[in-house]
Design an enzyme around this catalytic site. Structure first.
Site, short mmCIF file in Angstrom:
data_model
loop_
_atom_site.label_atom_id
_atom_site.label_comp_id
_atom_site.label_asym_id
_atom_site.label_seq_id
_atom_site.Cartn_x
_atom_site.Cartn_y
_atom_site.Cartn_z
N HIS A 284 0.84 -1.21 0.00
CA HIS A 284 0.00 0.00 0.00
C HIS A 284 0.86 1.25 0.00
O HIS A 284 1.83 1.37 0.76
CB HIS A 284 -1.02 0.00 1.14
N ASP A 296 6.21 0.64 6.72
CA ASP A 296 4.76 0.51 6.53
C ASP A 296 4.24 1.62 5.62
O ASP A 296 3.86 2.68 6.11
CB ASP A 296 4.06 0.58 7.89
N GLU A 330 -4.88 1.96 2.37
CA GLU A 330 -5.00 0.82 3.28
C GLU A 330 -5.17 1.28 4.71
O GLU A 330 -5.92 0.69 5.49
CB GLU A 330 -3.78 -0.09 3.15
N GLU A 331 -4.46 2.35 5.10
CA GLU A 331 -4.39 2.72 6.51
C GLU A 331 -5.74 3.15 7.09
O GLU A 331 -6.04 2.82 8.25
CB GLU A 331 -3.38 3.86 6.71
N ASP A 358 3.35 -6.39 3.44
CA ASP A 358 2.90 -5.30 4.33
C ASP A 358 3.22 -5.64 5.78
O ASP A 358 2.42 -5.41 6.68
CB ASP A 358 1.41 -5.05 4.14
N HIS A 428 3.24 2.72 12.50
CA HIS A 428 2.37 3.89 12.67
C HIS A 428 3.00 4.96 13.56
O HIS A 428 2.28 5.68 14.27
CB HIS A 428 1.02 3.48 13.26
#
Length: 462
Positions: A284, A296, A330-331, A358, A428
């Site tokens: 992503h 990520d 995606e997030e 991912d 994140h």
């Protein structure tokens, strides 16, 4: 005599089959060795990731960074001479963080201890000037529901259940704790709370707050939600143990704007025999709005592009059309994955397999598989070809969020499974930056994906 002749014929056939199998194994082993050698000696993905991190940077859906990432990855695949590169329209949510958040533990009438805090993706802002209220600490939703609503009303609920450090799989530990982040605000609001803070989803004790998406339940008041660093969570918990009347203050300025147009980015190597059948690799393209989104999922994106570039560089002519897909959103919405599957369904495209990376750009250990027992056995039969590269896990784990919507279309789903012991140190978080990615580990993952694409393209999965 006839029986003897029949036995000789059967024996000869078996020997021929065995010899053919050995010959195929040698051919595949040699080609896969070339894939890994090329990835490690002449790999391109690390430098592509460097530019994605420094020239593009954070790329949350709807942002200028996301739009820039679309054009950047499109240009990379054009420059690498993919047969076809195109954009696929996606409508995505547009949430912005606003001015930097503030949070502190109130000590006495005038004292305060500042703590690292970050708004959760999708949260509303606090009122101007922030929220100050007493804190109710709980470990889970059941503990919250058992409390007297009068005790919770007008207060801030603090969810403080750590990721279980005894789980060997950090993703299992994450799955066991992330409901606090995803649904904690609505559960707290049902009890009359005016705010929600959550312990960051990481196994480390540090001062770095980790964000992530949250959801509001329909029919429930929306209250602001934020996460605090694990050290801050420990401090607040200890402070509450000494003084249950402790108050907490936080202020955040986030906002959800109207949806905007964005894109998935798709590059193809056209198949020679079955051009209308597809094998997909992807990651992503969006990331959270701080740090670089290096692990990520910048790593997964550049590994996907690199896996097809490696096959092209080695002169491989695929039977099926191979696609590298950079999924958007995606997030905080999965709109890219759903748009891709919707397009495949409407065009009646046959997708043989989809592979997603991912879980960070760490040392690859194998692939998770979602498919039929027969398909899993077919992939597991290639175990000896992956073993020389330290990959011994074929079958354990799933595919990936972005490729999940392809599952109902009959697509076999595979997820690259790296060593994830350090993944949630950066997940994140502002420290998910380029310097945390090891060049060799990243290249090994790209080579592993290329090898799997090669085998699926050559032998199929039936």
């Amino acid at each position: 005599m006839r029986r003897h002749l029949l036995a000789l014929l059967i024996s000869a056939a078996c020997a021929h089959h065995t010899a053919k199998g050995q010959s195929e194994y040698q051919t595949d082993s040699i080609f896969i060795r070339k894939i890994f050698n090329t990835a490690l000696s002449d790999g391109k993905c690390y430098e592509v990731l460097r530019d994605l991190c420094f020239k593009v940077g954070p790329r949350l859906s709807g942002s200028a960074g996301a739009a820039k990432a679309v054009q950047y990855t499109r240009n990379v695949m054009i420059e690498q001479q993919f047969d076809n590169v195109f954009l696929q329209d996606v409508i995505v949510p547009h949430w912005i963080r606003g001015a930097k958040e503030q949070g502190w533990i109130v000590t006495g009438k005038t004292g305060k201890i500042a703590v690292p805090i970050t708004a959760l993706g999708g949260s509303i802002s606090t009122p101007k000037g922030g929220i100050t209220a007493q804190v109710i600490e709980v470990k889970n939703f059941q503990e919250l529901r058992e409390k007297d609503p009068a005790l919770v009303k007008g207060k801030i609920v603090f969810f403080n259940r750590p990721m279980d450090p005894t789980r060997f799989s950090t993703f299992d530990a994450y799955a066991g704790a992330v409901d606090q982040r995803g649904s904690g605000a609505s559960e707290a609001a049902k009890m009359g709370a005016i705010g929600c803070i959550v312990r960051s989803m990481t196994t480390r004790l540090d001062d770095i707050p980790h964000t992530g998406s949250m959801r509001y339940a329909s029919g429930v008041p929306m209250i602001p939600a934020a996460s605090v660093s694990t050290n801050a969570a420990e401090l607040l918990s200890k402070t509450l143990a000494k003084n249950p009347q402790t108050k907490f203050h936080f202020q955040q300025n986030c906002e959800t704007l109207p949806d905007v147009a964005s894109h998935n980015v798709i590059g193809e190597l056209r198949g020679a025999a079955k051009a209308d059948h597809y094998i997909v690799v992807g990651g992503h393209l969006d990331s959270w709005d701080f740090g670089h989104g290096a692990h990520d999922d910048g790593s997964g994106c550049v590994q996907s592009i690199e896996s097809l570039r490696l096959l092209r560089a080695l002169g491989y002519k695929p039977n099926h059309t191979l696609r590298a897909v950079m999924y958007m959103n995606e997030e905080n919405g999965l709109k890219g994955g759903m748009a891709y599957a919707d397009s495949a369904r409407s065009k009646k495209e046959k997708h043989l397999a989809a592979i997603e990376s991912d879980r960070g750009g760490f040392t690859p250990l194998g692939f998770g598989i979602v498919g039929s027992a027969r398909q899993k056995e077919k992939i597991k039969s290639w175990a000896k070809l992956f073993a020389p590269y330290g990959m011994h896990q074929l079958g354990v784990g799933g595919g990936g969020a972005d490729i999940g919507p392809l599952g109902p279309l009959g697509t076999t789903l595979l997820g690259l499974m790296p060593d994830t012991q350090r993944y949630f140190d950066y997940h994140h978080a502002p420290n998910d930056t380029f310097d945390k990615v090891n060049k060799r580990e990243l290249e090994l993952g790209a080579a592993a994906m290329a090898a799997m694409v090669y085998l699926i393209d050559k032998y199929g999965l039936e």
